[in-house]
Design a protein around this motif. Structure first.
Motif, short mmCIF file in Angstrom:
data_model
loop_
_atom_site.label_atom_id
_atom_site.label_comp_id
_atom_site.label_asym_id
_atom_site.label_seq_id
_atom_site.Cartn_x
_atom_site.Cartn_y
_atom_site.Cartn_z
N MET A 1 0.78 -1.48 0.13
CA MET A 1 -0.10 -0.10 0.08
C MET A 1 0.92 1.17 -0.02
SD MET A 1 -2.76 -0.85 2.82
CE MET A 1 -1.68 -2.07 3.42
N ASP A 2 0.46 2.29 -0.66
CA ASP A 2 1.07 3.64 -0.66
C ASP A 2 0.36 4.39 0.34
OD1 ASP A 2 1.81 6.21 -0.75
OD2 ASP A 2 1.28 6.37 -3.00
N ARG A 3 0.73 4.35 1.61
CA ARG A 3 -0.13 5.06 2.74
C ARG A 3 0.17 6.90 2.74
NH1 ARG A 3 -1.68 2.00 7.04
NH2 ARG A 3 -2.37 3.98 7.45
N ILE A 4 0.89 7.02 1.57
CA ILE A 4 0.73 8.72 1.31
C ILE A 4 -0.73 8.94 0.71
CG2 ILE A 4 1.62 10.61 0.24
CD1 ILE A 4 3.18 9.81 2.66
N ALA A 5 -0.89 8.14 -0.33
CA ALA A 5 -2.09 8.11 -1.03
C ALA A 5 -3.26 7.74 -0.29
CB ALA A 5 -2.16 7.40 -2.42
N ASP A 6 -3.22 6.76 0.59
CA ASP A 6 -4.07 6.10 1.07
C ASP A 6 -3.86 6.18 2.72
OD1 ASP A 6 -6.29 4.52 2.43
OD2 ASP A 6 -5.64 2.71 1.59
N ILE A 7 -4.26 7.54 3.34
CA ILE A 7 -3.85 7.76 4.64
C ILE A 7 -4.23 6.94 5.69
CG2 ILE A 7 -4.13 9.62 6.28
CD1 ILE A 7 -4.43 11.67 3.89
N TRP A 8 -5.66 6.52 5.64
CA TRP A 8 -6.16 5.70 6.64
C TRP A 8 -6.27 4.08 6.41
CZ3 TRP A 8 -8.90 9.82 4.24
CH2 TRP A 8 -8.65 11.01 5.11
N GLY A 9 -5.69 3.81 5.35
CA GLY A 9 -5.47 2.25 5.22
C GLY A 9 -7.06 1.79 4.77
N PRO A 10 -6.91 0.58 4.48
CA PRO A 10 -8.15 -0.05 4.09
C PRO A 10 -9.23 -0.17 5.57
CG PRO A 10 -6.44 -1.85 4.09
CD PRO A 10 -5.72 -0.37 4.32
N ARG A 11 -10.44 -0.22 5.15
CA ARG A 11 -11.44 -0.36 6.31
C ARG A 11 -11.53 -1.80 6.82
NH1 ARG A 11 -10.37 3.32 6.46
NH2 ARG A 11 -10.00 2.59 8.36
N THR A 12 -11.94 -1.81 8.16
CA THR A 12 -12.20 -2.85 8.72
C THR A 12 -13.50 -2.75 9.77
OG1 THR A 12 -10.52 -2.39 10.53
CG2 THR A 12 -9.92 -4.11 8.95
N PRO A 13 -14.59 -2.58 9.05
CA PRO A 13 -15.74 -2.08 9.75
C PRO A 13 -16.32 -3.39 10.72
CG PRO A 13 -16.12 -1.94 7.58
CD PRO A 13 -14.91 -2.58 7.72
N HIS A 14 -16.90 -2.86 11.80
CA HIS A 14 -17.19 -3.91 12.79
C HIS A 14 -18.45 -3.14 13.56
CE1 HIS A 14 -15.27 -1.98 16.41
NE2 HIS A 14 -14.87 -0.96 15.35
N PRO A 15 -19.21 -3.85 14.26
CA PRO A 15 -20.50 -3.79 14.86
C PRO A 15 -20.24 -2.84 16.15
CG PRO A 15 -20.60 -6.10 14.15
CD PRO A 15 -19.18 -5.67 14.09
N ARG A 16 -21.29 -2.15 16.49
CA ARG A 16 -21.13 -1.34 17.74
C ARG A 16 -20.88 -2.40 18.74
NH1 ARG A 16 -24.78 3.12 20.19
NH2 ARG A 16 -24.57 2.57 22.47
N GLY A 17 -20.20 -1.94 19.98
CA GLY A 17 -19.79 -2.81 20.90
C GLY A 17 -18.77 -3.91 20.77
N THR A 18 -18.20 -4.03 19.78
CA THR A 18 -17.28 -5.02 19.25
C THR A 18 -15.87 -4.75 19.30
OG1 THR A 18 -17.62 -5.13 17.01
CG2 THR A 18 -18.99 -6.52 18.19
N VAL A 19 -15.04 -5.48 19.44
CA VAL A 19 -13.52 -4.97 19.42
C VAL A 19 -13.16 -4.46 18.18
CG1 VAL A 19 -11.18 -5.73 20.05
CG2 VAL A 19 -13.13 -6.54 21.54
N TRP A 20 -12.32 -3.46 18.24
CA TRP A 20 -11.80 -3.10 16.80
C TRP A 20 -10.93 -4.23 16.25
CZ3 TRP A 20 -7.58 1.27 16.24
CH2 TRP A 20 -7.48 1.72 15.09
N PRO A 21 -11.05 -4.53 15.02
CA PRO A 21 -10.22 -5.79 14.55
C PRO A 21 -8.84 -5.21 14.36
CG PRO A 21 -12.27 -5.59 13.20
CD PRO A 21 -12.24 -4.20 14.06
N ALA A 22 -7.91 -6.30 14.90
CA ALA A 22 -6.52 -5.83 14.49
C ALA A 22 -6.03 -5.80 13.01
CB ALA A 22 -5.54 -6.84 15.35
N ARG A 23 -5.03 -4.94 12.66
CA ARG A 23 -4.56 -4.86 11.31
C ARG A 23 -3.17 -4.43 11.70
NH1 ARG A 23 -6.30 -0.07 8.00
NH2 ARG A 23 -4.23 0.86 8.76
#
Ligand code: SF4
Length: 818
Positions: A1-23
């Protein structure tokens, strides 16, 4: 990935109240592969206040990359562009300071440590003998380690006995601290990043998180892009990515006229009262001052707010309804409020909204008064910024005696006869010559302080002997009498605490270059050379290593809100940073403060007796005691007043400065990362399309921006700023350049009456076109500085900015992330 162009990186959406997935995000320097790495060393990122847990890759004694720590509660493995590309690139820069410098016949020349330190101690001793402790000032940073700040605090307060100590935290996070003290009795971030996973709405006040804390913004995006997203409300005069997300989630973007934040906040508060969205019972039990607050905000009807702020009255009503009716609200605040007119009153108003609804100390209902810099929190905790260590009250004799006992010195040595001197006042004393010795560590006031020409005059003048310790010959170091070469991140060991109280240990990975020494070693060498002693004749500073300094600090924090007594280096070598307080009651740390709705406001315990938010006048101990706050929070308000400098025929536009995504602070490190520097190599100013058209200015044209204090000549970005306003990034220094391009040439020497934060966001200016441009402005297209013209080529990183998300490595004793 070019993280200059993609500042926030790919999304890992998850439901409310659940743990933020690791990346796990990783970057290794050109030509280095994982199998080349000799070892990974525990640390956390030092390029913004988010404090992302990471490991440093070491090969052949050099730092060659970084990898996010999947198990860390802060970032769950992620790193942003600055963390990836800016963490190690500076370390091997050929212009690192490797030997001390002293000024001889007007020139800085290399010397050895003995000569440089002798020069420092000779002036220091002479001034102490001739003029006493008030001749000394210390101006430090938001980028040292806790152990270094604490050592400096003890030297200043118990060794020398000067009240003239502050840090560049005065230019960033002082308002966060002041607002906590006013509302809750002591500093301390109430909320937690985990509130993102539990909230219904997120309010971002003057906080372009998408650029200033990119990983935290990723965490929010992973909720707003899920099936049950929170709604976003953004208060910002620019159409930032936060503003765009507010619109996308069905929230509100409020763009108040520069200098009118408090009027807007008073309007929101009034709406809570007017619509019955106040939890009267909770307020009666846990707060003081509701009737006064109601009276203060009563005049701020939506129409009146619309008149003052230039926002739509219905937008204000909609934002208030979101706050008033959501089950759980998270608020974040940053420089747009802190560096602006009536800063503390505006930040306190955010607390008022939460207190009126009882939305504090509960999952999803956090307050994050953010910091700009990575270790600003430690400066506030340890007292190197002028406060007393452990959030003690300078006006409380018992607190002074506690410290005197801890350090075994006469209580009268510790300056406490008046409030500590804030940074702008320290500069004034240096200007007048009453401070004749000023030690500046790890900061660059020649670029970051307002009214640059004045600061350059003070630092280069002959009234004040200036010592600077830093990694490079910064714009400030060039003006010093002695320059001391310092070791940086990864070259020394220490702890630091991020904006949500999470403490990390950063271990030494490599040796510093040449004769550079850690800031701790430099302070210890000065203390030894000055022979500071305690009342028993023993050395005042008894520690020699970072770990010993940490243990000394733990004792200083005992029993205070910022209690570190349950922490140790061994414990911090676990899989994650740990949020304080950590003690017998909370051995694993504390995710969220005030879960019992008891606040540290008792008169004998609090950090301050408080102030009038309009004037800054102090509340006395007697007045405070008479109120019997006893654990109740304060609701405080103030009327809006017009900003110090308004537009005129001569200066018809409002000037505001700020941070952008690829640079950190004054670019001491980030300018030495090719990837980051190429993405935003020079300064610029942003104009709205309407103003640009009126002035005959097109994208990339060279313009002169002038205020009553100075002028800059930079390229124009016709962008996303609101009509009538001009935005300039504050990062870029230009000492010696003609014409200058640094944003603070135009800002003014005026500060908030309570937090003493200078106003960087309210000044008047005019803009004139100088000549046609030869291409677009050197501003990034990827975030808040995006051009109005879609034809400007997008900002990209190129081959050297390839980073990877990698499988989660195995960590010892991994309990998982929660
Ligand atoms: S968000 Fe801040 S702490 Fe995290 S990687 Fe980016 S610059 Fe570093």
């Amino acid at each position: 990935m070019d993280r200059i162009a993609d500042i926030w990186g790919p999304r890992t959406p998850h439901p409310r109240g659940t743990v933020w997935p690791a990346r796990v995000d990783q970057y290794l320097a050109d030509g280095i592969t994982e199998s080349d790495v000799d070892r990974w060393v525990l640390s956390a990122c030092l390029l913004c206040s988010n404090g992302c847990g990471c490991d440093i890759a070491v090969k052949d004694g050099r730092m060659v990359g970084v990898r996010g720590r999947a198990t860390d509660v802060v970032n769950h493995g992620r790193l942003g562009p600055k963390g990836l590309y800016g963490s190690t690139a500076w370390a091997h820069s050929p212009d690192r300071l490797t030997r001390p410098l002293v000024r001889e016949n007007g020139e800085l020349v290399e010397t050895d440590w003995d000569t440089a330190m002798a020069r420092v101690t000779e002036v220091s001793r002479r001034l102490l003998d001739e003029k006493g402790p008030l001749s000394h000032g210390f101006y430090t940073s938001g980028q040292l380690f806790l152990e270094e700040y604490y050592t400096l605090a003890v030297i200043g307060k118990a060794g020398i006995g000067t009240p003239h100590m502050d840090g560049n935290t005065r230019l960033c996070t002082a308002t966060a601290a002041a607002s906590f003290k006013e509302s809750f009795g002591a500093d301390g971030q109430p909320g937690s990043y985990t509130d993102i996973e539990h909230c219904d709405a997120i309010f971002l006040y003057g906080h372009n998180m998408a650029e200033t804390q990119t990983v935290l913004w990723s965490r929010i995006l992973d909720r707003t892009r899920a099936a049950d997203p929170p709604v976003i409300v953004c208060v910002d005069p620019r159409r930032t990515p936060v503003a765009a997300e507010a619109e996308r989630t069905g929230g509100v973007h409020l763009a108040p006229r520069v200098g009118t934040n408090l009027a807007l906040m008073n309007g929101l508060t009034r709406e809570l009262f007017a619509n019955g969205w106040v939890d009267e019972e909770w307020v009666a039990r846990h707060t003081l001052g509701v009737d006064d607050l109601r009276a203060v905000v009563e005049p701020y009807t939506p129409d009146e707010v619309a008149r003052i702020c230039g926002v739509d009255a219905d937008d204000l009503r909609r934002a208030a309804r979101i706050f008033g009716t959501s089950g759980a609200v998270l608020s974040t605040v940053l420089q747009g409020f802190y560096q602006s007119h009536q800063a503390t009153a505006s930040a306190v108003a955010v607390h008022n909204l939460h207190l009126l609804r009882g939305l504090i100390g509960r999952p999803g209902s956090g307050i994050l008064q953010m910091n700009g810099q990575p270790t600003a929190q430690n400066n506030r905790e340890t007292g190197a910024d002028g406060d007393l260590p452990g959030f003690r009250n300078w006006d409380n004799e018992t607190h002074i005696r506690e410290l005197a006992g801890l350090w075994n010195v006469d209580p009268l040595t510790i300056p406490h006869w008046a409030p500590p001197t804030h940074a702008m006042q320290i500069m004034s004393y240096a200007e007048e010559g009453s401070i004749g010795f000023l030690w500046i560590s790890a900061t660059n006031p020649a670029v970051s302080m307002p009214e640059s020409a004045r600061i350059r005059r003070i630092l280069s003048g002959d009234r004040c002997f200036v010592v600077v310790q830093d990694l490079f010959l910064t714009e400030t170091a060039r003006l010093a009498d002695v320059v001391l070469p310092a070791a940086g991140w990864g070259e020394k060991t220490g702890t630091f605490t991020n904006v949500n109280r999470t403490v990390h240990l950063s271990e030494q990975a490599v040796e510093p270059p040449g004769e550079a020494r850690s800031d701790l070693d430099i302070f210890l060498a000065y203390a030894r050379a000055m022979d500071f002693r305690d009342a028993a004749g023993e050395p005042l500073i008894r520690w020699r290593t970072a770990e010993e300094a940490f243990e000394a600090w733990r004792e200083a924090s005992r029993g205070r809100p910022v209690d570190y007594t349950g922490l140790s280096y061994a414990k911090l070598r676990g899989p994650t940073g740990i949020p304080w307080p950590v003690n017998e009651d909370a051995p694993e740390g504390t995710d969220r403060l005030y879960t019992d709705a008891v606040f540290p406001t008792a008169t004998d315990y609090c950090e301050t007796y408080g102030h009038d938010l309009l004037t800054g006048a102090s509340v006395t101990e007697q007045e405070h005691r008479a109120l019997r706050p006893d654990g109740r929070a304060f609701l405080k308000g103030a009327a809006w007043t017009p900003p110090h400098e308004e537009t005129s025929d001569e200066y018809p536009l409002l000037y505001t400065t700020g941070r952008t995504v690829y640079q950190f602070h004054t670019r001491t490190k980030t300018s030495r990362s090719r990837s980051l520097n190429d993405a935003a190599p020079e300064s610029w100013v942003e104009l709205s399309p309407a103003d640009a058209a009126g002035l005959g200015i097109a994208e990339g044209d060279l313009v002169r921006v002038e205020s009553p204090r100075g002028s800059i000549e930079v390229k124009a970005r016709v962008g996303q700023v609101m009509p009538g306003a001009v935005f300039a990034p504050f990062h870029y220094g230009s000492a010696g350049d003609d014409p200058p391009g640094q944003a603070n040439e135009l800002t003014m020497t005026v500060w908030d009456p309570v937090s003493k934060q200078p106003y960087f966001k309210t000044a008047a200016c005019r803009v004139t076109k100088l000549r046609d441009g030869d291409g677009p402005a050197p501003a990034p297209t990827t975030a808040g500085s995006a051009p109005a013209d879609a034809g400007v080529p997008p900002t990209e990183g190129g081959a050297a900015t390839t980073s990877r998300s990698v499988p989660t490595p195995a960590y010892p004793n991994d309990p998982g992330v929660s």
